[in-house]
Design a protein around this motif. Structure first.
Motif, PDB file in Angstrom:
ATOM      1  N   ALA A   1       0.372  -1.173  -0.194  1.00 52.16           N
ATOM      2  CA  ALA A   1      -0.044   0.051   0.083  1.00 52.16           C
ATOM      3  C   ALA A   1       0.899   1.476   0.205  1.00 52.16           C
ATOM      4  N   PHE A   2       2.046   1.264   0.268  1.00 58.80           N
ATOM      5  CA  PHE A   2       3.000   2.137   1.119  1.00 58.80           C
ATOM      6  C   PHE A   2       3.290   2.583  -0.575  1.00 58.80           C
ATOM      7  N   VAL A   3       3.897   1.667  -1.126  1.00 63.01           N
ATOM      8  CA  VAL A   3       4.811   2.127  -2.293  1.00 63.01           C
ATOM      9  C   VAL A   3       4.107   2.427  -3.248  1.00 63.01           C
ATOM     10  N   GLN A   4       2.125   1.511  -3.755  1.00 58.61           N
ATOM     11  CA  GLN A   4       1.193   1.709  -3.968  1.00 58.61           C
ATOM     12  C   GLN A   4       0.967   3.693  -4.045  1.00 58.61           C
ATOM     13  N   LEU A   5       0.724   3.952  -2.228  1.00 57.34           N
ATOM     14  CA  LEU A   5      -0.109   5.865  -2.776  1.00 57.34           C
ATOM     15  C   LEU A   5       1.536   6.062  -3.525  1.00 57.34           C
ATOM     16  N   LEU A   6       2.943   6.285  -3.010  1.00 57.24           N
ATOM     17  CA  LEU A   6       4.141   7.068  -3.137  1.00 57.24           C
ATOM     18  C   LEU A   6       3.877   6.937  -5.086  1.00 57.24           C
ATOM     19  N   ALA A   7       3.204   6.298  -5.304  1.00 54.57           N
ATOM     20  CA  ALA A   7       3.435   6.061  -6.925  1.00 54.57           C
ATOM     21  C   ALA A   7       3.325   6.830  -7.275  1.00 54.57           C
ATOM     22  N   GLN A   8       1.229   6.776  -6.775  1.00 59.32           N
ATOM     23  CA  GLN A   8       0.256   7.576  -7.203  1.00 59.32           C
ATOM     24  C   GLN A   8       0.076   9.159  -7.378  1.00 59.32           C
ATOM     25  N   ASN A   9       1.253   9.443  -5.529  1.00 54.53           N
ATOM     26  CA  ASN A   9       0.650  10.989  -5.325  1.00 54.53           C
ATOM     27  C   ASN A   9       2.056  11.608  -5.569  1.00 54.53           C
ATOM     28  N   ASN A  10       3.135  11.263  -6.030  1.00 53.12           N
ATOM     29  CA  ASN A  10       3.829  11.953  -6.515  1.00 53.12           C
ATOM     30  C   ASN A  10       4.018  13.633  -6.591  1.00 53.12           C
ATOM     31  N   GLN A  11       2.708  13.782  -7.267  1.00 49.70           N
ATOM     32  CA  GLN A  11       2.437  15.433  -7.027  1.00 49.70           C
ATOM     33  C   GLN A  11       1.613  15.265  -5.959  1.00 49.70           C
ATOM     34  N   ALA A  12       1.771  16.486  -5.466  1.00 49.35           N
ATOM     35  CA  ALA A  12       0.594  16.862  -4.359  1.00 49.35           C
ATOM     36  C   ALA A  12      -0.417  17.618  -4.836  1.00 49.35           C
ATOM     37  N   THR A  13      -1.788  17.699  -4.714  1.00 56.89           N
ATOM     38  CA  THR A  13      -2.441  18.711  -5.334  1.00 56.89           C
ATOM     39  C   THR A  13      -3.417  19.377  -3.916  1.00 56.89           C
ATOM     40  N   GLY A  14      -3.743  21.016  -4.305  1.00 57.90           N
ATOM     41  CA  GLY A  14      -4.606  21.656  -3.029  1.00 57.90           C
ATOM     42  C   GLY A  14      -6.036  20.566  -2.893  1.00 57.90           C
ATOM     43  N   THR A  15      -6.860  20.946  -1.733  1.00 56.35           N
ATOM     44  CA  THR A  15      -8.135  21.029  -1.736  1.00 56.35           C
ATOM     45  C   THR A  15      -9.021  21.679  -1.535  1.00 56.35           C
ATOM     46  N   VAL A  16      -9.731  21.838  -1.560  1.00 51.88           N
ATOM     47  CA  VAL A  16     -10.823  22.735  -0.888  1.00 51.88           C
ATOM     48  C   VAL A  16     -12.188  22.308  -0.351  1.00 51.88           C
ATOM     49  N   CYS A  17     -13.033  22.568   0.359  1.00 50.35           N
ATOM     50  CA  CYS A  17     -13.757  22.621   0.436  1.00 50.35           C
ATOM     51  C   CYS A  17     -14.747  23.592   1.760  1.00 50.35           C
ATOM     52  N   VAL A  18     -15.834  23.748   1.354  1.00 54.03           N
ATOM     53  CA  VAL A  18     -16.816  25.163   2.116  1.00 54.03           C
ATOM     54  C   VAL A  18     -17.481  24.625   3.539  1.00 54.03           C
ATOM     55  N   VAL A  19     -17.513  24.921   4.654  1.00 54.89           N
ATOM     56  CA  VAL A  19     -17.913  24.743   6.182  1.00 54.89           C
ATOM     57  C   VAL A  19     -19.094  25.258   6.004  1.00 54.89           C
ATOM     58  N   GLU A  20     -20.202  25.438   5.591  1.00 56.34           N
ATOM     59  CA  GLU A  20     -20.907  26.680   6.301  1.00 56.34           C
ATOM     60  C   GLU A  20     -21.433  26.246   8.053  1.00 56.34           C
ATOM     61  N   THR A  21     -21.193  27.328   8.111  1.00 53.23           N
ATOM     62  CA  THR A  21     -21.660  27.639  10.154  1.00 53.23           C
ATOM     63  C   THR A  21     -22.560  27.859  10.366  1.00 53.23           C
ATOM     64  N   GLY A  22     -23.240  27.159  11.950  1.00 49.59           N
ATOM     65  CA  GLY A  22     -24.882  27.490  12.397  1.00 49.59           C
ATOM     66  C   GLY A  22     -24.576  28.604  13.367  1.00 49.59           C
ATOM     67  N   THR A  23     -24.952  27.917  13.947  1.00 50.63           N
ATOM     68  CA  THR A  23     -24.977  28.462  15.897  1.00 50.63           C
ATOM     69  C   THR A  23     -23.972  27.828  16.396  1.00 50.63           C
ATOM     70  N   ASP A  24     -24.331  25.876  16.438  1.00 48.85           N
ATOM     71  CA  ASP A  24     -23.835  24.864  17.326  1.00 48.85           C
ATOM     72  C   ASP A  24     -22.992  23.881  16.747  1.00 48.85           C
ATOM     73  N   VAL A  25     -22.462  24.037  16.995  1.00 47.40           N
ATOM     74  CA  VAL A  25     -21.093  22.899  16.702  1.00 47.40           C
ATOM     75  C   VAL A  25     -21.123  22.084  17.003  1.00 47.40           C
ATOM     76  N   GLU A  26     -22.577  21.552  17.587  1.00 44.32           N
ATOM     77  CA  GLU A  26     -23.152  19.934  17.311  1.00 44.32           C
ATOM     78  C   GLU A  26     -23.514  19.445  16.099  1.00 44.32           C
ATOM     79  N   MET A  27     -24.017  20.863  15.504  1.00 42.68           N
ATOM     80  CA  MET A  27     -24.622  20.495  14.210  1.00 42.68           C
ATOM     81  C   MET A  27     -23.636  20.223  13.255  1.00 42.68           C
ATOM     82  N   LEU A  28     -22.379  19.797  13.300  1.00 45.68           N
ATOM     83  CA  LEU A  28     -21.901  19.720  12.182  1.00 45.68           C
ATOM     84  C   LEU A  28     -21.948  18.796  12.103  1.00 45.68           C
TER      85      LEU A  28
END
Ligand SMILES: C[C@@]1(CC(=O)O)C2=NC(=C\c3[nH]c(c(CCC(=O)O)c3CC(=O)O)Cc3[nH]c(c(CC(=O)O)c3CCC(=O)O)/C=C3\N/C(=C\2)[C@@H](CCC(=O)O)[C@]3(C)CC(=O)O)/[C@H]1CCC(=O)O
Ligand SMILES: NC(=O)c1ccc[n+]([C@@H]2O[C@H](COP(=O)([O-])OP(=O)(O)OC[C@H]3O[C@@H](n4cnc5c(N)ncnc54)[C@H](O)[C@@H]3O)[C@@H](O)[C@H]2O)c1
Length: 312
Positions: free
Chosen positions: A200-227
């Motif tokens: 698994a280690f070798v396979q992931l290294l091969a796949q991953n050689n150029q890292a890319t950024g990622t983005v996500c948007v999390v909407e925040t309400g009033t209560d963190v427990e609702m995440l």
């Protein structure tokens, strides 16, 4: 915080246990696992301890405690059935600046014993600061059933690959990103052998050689427990957190990864800022207030295979 948790190195260090009954058996068992050089002072000795003494796994001094007994030890555990004596030993040890644990007597302890799960090299130590040892044991039992059985294997493997990974990735961020992906792979979660992990280690290294950024948007309400769990996971993976309203989002910002960078950003500038970060291969989490995800931000996210996680 009443007690500060640490993991101490006891290998070959001289540790004194006073008393040789059932409680001493438990403490000696743990101390031997940690490689301590144990001396035990007690006129009487439990059969299990007699066996260890005859195997020279500990040194037994068949005598009663004397104030001079403490010289040269790194740490003392007093387990006798005489509480007054345990207190005296505590005071003598304090004078000599030696750390002492008087069993079941937190007022006379420099350190207390946590409940432990030993999947070396992974150690889980749980404490209630003396409030409720039974609750602590209950928590341990629950956690034991939930922790993966192959934790030792995973930790051992990962420990041995850290230098090797440095040859492939030159920054901590890139290496961290690799490990986060690695431990989530189903074949790694279920691995029972080093060979499976290596593949698994070798396979992931091969796949991953150029890292890319990622983005996500999390909407925040009033209560963190609702995440949602997914939102929380993405917040924990982000290297940069952009937030639009500190006052209402403080609790959400706190839940992001501790060492992520955090930056306030106006709603108008979010796109430009996120775009610049993505081009530097950064993992970005954008916190926007409930219902304030603009159509352009949503489209930007989609374009970069990210997600918008609406507030519940
Ligand atoms: C974790 C564990 C490790 C170990 O001992 O190895 C541990 N106690 C365990 C069990 C346990 N101990 C007791 C009971 C009987 C039920 C009860 O009385 O509550 C049970 C339950 C059982 O046996 O199931 C009796 C007891 N214990 C203490 C007092 C004094 C007091 O509370 O004031 C009394 C009353 C004595 C009396 O009344 O005479 C005090 C301490 N016990 C600690 C550790 C330290 C704080 C840990 C923390 O809270 O973080 C501390 C402060 C000092 C220390 O000893 O280091 C182990 C669970 C291991 C596991 O199973 O995973
Ligand atoms: N056994 C348990 O599971 C348990 C649980 C909670 C609390 N405790 C408490 O912990 C203490 C120890 O319990 P235990 O079951 O190990 O008792 P124990 O009676 O089996 O052993 C006490 C030991 O202390 C030694 N001792 C007595 N005086 C000494 C001295 N002057 N110098 C050196 N050694 C001396 C004795 O030789 C004996 O080996 C007791 O106070 C007990 O109430 C025990």
């Amino acid at each position: 915080m009443d007690y500060f948790p640490v993991f101490t190195q006891l290998h070959n260090k001289p540790v004194l246990v006073i008393g040789g009954g059932e409680v001493a058996c438990r403490k000696v068992d743990l101390l031997l696992r940690a490689g301590a050089a144990i001396t035990l002072i007690s006129p009487r000795l439990h059969p299990a301890l007699q066996k260890l003494a005859s195997q020279q796994k500990l040194r037994w001094l068949a005598e009663s405690y004397q104030p001079g007994s403490l010289g040269g030890y790194y740490q003392v555990w007093t387990t006798t059935d005489d509480r007054e004596l345990n207190k005296r030993i505590f005071r003598d040890a304090q004078q000599k600046k030696i750390w002492v644990n008087a069993v079941d007597d937190p007022a006379h302890c420099d350190f207390i014993t946590p409940s432990m799960i030993d999947r070396s090299p992974i150690q889980v130590a749980i404490s209630s600061g003396g409030a409720s040892p039974v609750l602590v044991r209950y928590l341990r039992e629950k956690l034991e059933t939930q922790l993966a059985q192959n934790l030792s294997l995973l930790a051992d493997f990962a420990g041995k690959q850290r230098n090797r990974l440095k040859l492939h990735y030159d920054t901590v961020d890139k290496r961290r990103h690799f490990w986060e992906q690695f431990f989530r792979l189903p074949q790694v979660e279920n691995a029972q052998s080093v060979e499976v992990l290596e593949a698994a280690f070798v396979q992931l290294l091969a796949q991953n050689n150029q890292a890319t950024g990622t983005v996500c948007v999390v909407e925040t309400g009033t209560d963190v427990e609702m995440l949602t769990l997914k939102a929380l996971r993405l917040m924990q993976q982000a290297e940069m957190v952009l937030y639009t309203d500190e006052a209402s989002q403080a609790g959400f910002i706190d839940l992001c990864r501790r060492d992520a960078d955090r930056e306030a950003c106006s709603e108008e500038n979010l796109l430009q800022k996120a775009d610049a970060l993505l081009s530097q291969a950064v993992r970005v989490c954008i916190l926007v207030r409930k219902g304030r995800t603009s159509a352009s931000l949503s489209a930007f996210c989609q374009q970069h295979k990210g997600e918008v996680l609406p507030s519940l």
